[in-house]
Design an enzyme around this catalytic site. Sequence first.
Site, PDB file in Angstrom:
ATOM      1  N   CYS A   1      -4.200   3.153   0.971  1.00  0.00           N
ATOM      2  CA  CYS A   1      -3.134   3.249  -0.025  1.00  0.00           C
ATOM      3  C   CYS A   1      -2.609   4.682  -0.147  1.00  0.00           C
ATOM      4  CB  CYS A   1      -3.645   2.682  -1.351  1.00  0.00           C
ATOM      5  SG  CYS A   1      -2.347   2.320  -2.517  1.00  0.00           S
TER       6      CYS A   1
ATOM      7  N   HIS B   1      -5.924  -2.862  -0.057  1.00  0.00           N
ATOM      8  CA  HIS B   1      -7.289  -2.452  -0.428  1.00  0.00           C
ATOM      9  C   HIS B   1      -8.335  -3.356   0.224  1.00  0.00           C
ATOM     10  CE1 HIS B   1      -6.199   0.624  -3.351  1.00  0.00           C
ATOM     11  NE2 HIS B   1      -5.122  -0.106  -3.519  1.00  0.00           N
TER      12      HIS B   1
ATOM     13  N   GLU C   1     -11.423  -2.909   0.255  1.00  0.00           N
ATOM     14  CA  GLU C   1     -12.696  -2.844  -0.471  1.00  0.00           C
ATOM     15  C   GLU C   1     -12.834  -3.920  -1.548  1.00  0.00           C
ATOM     16  OE1 GLU C   1     -10.201  -0.784  -0.574  1.00  0.00           O
ATOM     17  OE2 GLU C   1      -9.900   0.186  -2.504  1.00  0.00           O
TER      18      GLU C   1
END
Length: 512
Positions: A82, A169, A171
């Site tokens: 990002c 993202h 994660e």
Amino acid sequence: MQGQTILVVDYGSQYTQLISRRVRENNSYCEVILPSKLNNFKDFNNVIGIILSGGPNSTVNDDSNDLPNSIFEADLPILGICFGMQLICKKFGGTVKGSSSREYGRAELEIIKENKIFENVNKFVEVWMSHGDSVTKISDDFDVIASTKTKSLSAVKMKNKEVYGIQFHPEVTHTLDNGKIIYNFVNKICNSKSEWTTKNIITQQISSIQDKVKEDNVILGLSGGVDSSVAAGILHKAIENQLTCIFIDNGLLRLNEKEQVMQSFKDFNNIKILYVDSSNLFLDRLKGVFDPEEKRKIIGKTFIDVFQSEAKRINNVKWLAQGTIYPDVIESAASSKNAHLIKSHHNVGGLPKEMNLKLVEPLRELFKDEVRKLGIELGIKKELINRHPFPGPGLAVRILGEVKKEYADLLREADNIFINMLHEKNMYEQISQAFTVFMPVKSVGVTGDGRSYGNVLSLRAVKTIDFMTAKPFNFPFDFLEEVSSRIINEVPGISRVCLDISSKPPATIEWE
Ligand code: XMP
């Protein structure tokens, strides 16, 4: 102590800790660092890769986070997520713009160029986006490797280096790649040797404690919580009888807490646990005190007084062991106000400097889930390792207003019934924290043929990931009725049971 390190540079993303946990889940050690440390990345041990986190800032008209050339010259694998991707693209002459078409939430990603980071990820995959700024142009140094319908530049790779930028993202679990993107970065791109395993951590930690402490004695404040218990476990493995654990009973512990703690260390031969019953002192000092913060301060101060006087009785003590864990370290570095407040209350971190003890913190590099795994591997009983957190001031923050022994006794009984029932119905592990709260107000009831006039109690149970925000647990009604009736029938003195359904925020998890 670790072999290889992946650095996670924190630009203020709410997901930074999550990124590092994902790396650790791949058995690789990583450290969260501030952007200002990036220049000196060579000071860290054997760095094999760098991840740049997301963050709330903008690179548009702001060069303050310009990346140092040295990290690219070192030919290290780099993954920008990002904001991290925007930094990389801008560094090499790309353009970042604040756009009117923000992407937030789920998006369908199409992988348009095969490459290592997307190995074994489906060509079309749902990912999680959360950005206002976007990269609108990249320099010739990069290839586009994935896009979404609304943005053509969702992932890029530098042509001749292992440098990647991804706008979404990976994660978070909403990105449906089954963890493959971080796995690929860590294992296929950084070529991690996957040495960060529980067994290795224990071996390395034991030798590092032995090197540090040598022949000196160490004291540790054992609270019955997971962190101090695991710290005690590993220290005992390393230095055996040079360790003395001081377990202070402040009169505000849960039912049978002492027995449970002792039982949990049953298999630790000759572990020295000095049990100090100071309940009268604590309860005396709390007489007539109603204010929650004042109660906390008195408990903290009394704890220090008792700990100090007990420590004096042990010879040659040079070290104080603490169960500080990695989130405490990260949060302190980020100056998170909440983390500071909570920590200062419960850890023995507040011990006065004149005690002149050096600190040994064997869990400083570990996340909570890693601490739990370590505890199990060390042989500490599961019941203790999987317990919900319990605040340092104990039942004092669960008895509203003035603390009295008779209130604490009632609360202990009621709490024990609630918690046992959660275990019986297999709900305990679905809940992050559950307890009962004592209210010093009286209400009328009927028991048998008689009128009763007892106190009110509330049940509290929440689900949370980080304890900063929390939602009330959704109980089946039958269960609530059963708990209520058991508590009222079995704990004379309680005439009514309520349920706390507040979220945090605006409420907090504890009542005081
Ligand atoms: P709150 O009530 O602030 O709690 O939502 C968040 C988490 O912190 C624990 N807590 C404390 N822990 N000393 C502690 O050691 C304290 O004074 C304290 N106050 C709250 C609480 O149990 C929850 O897990």
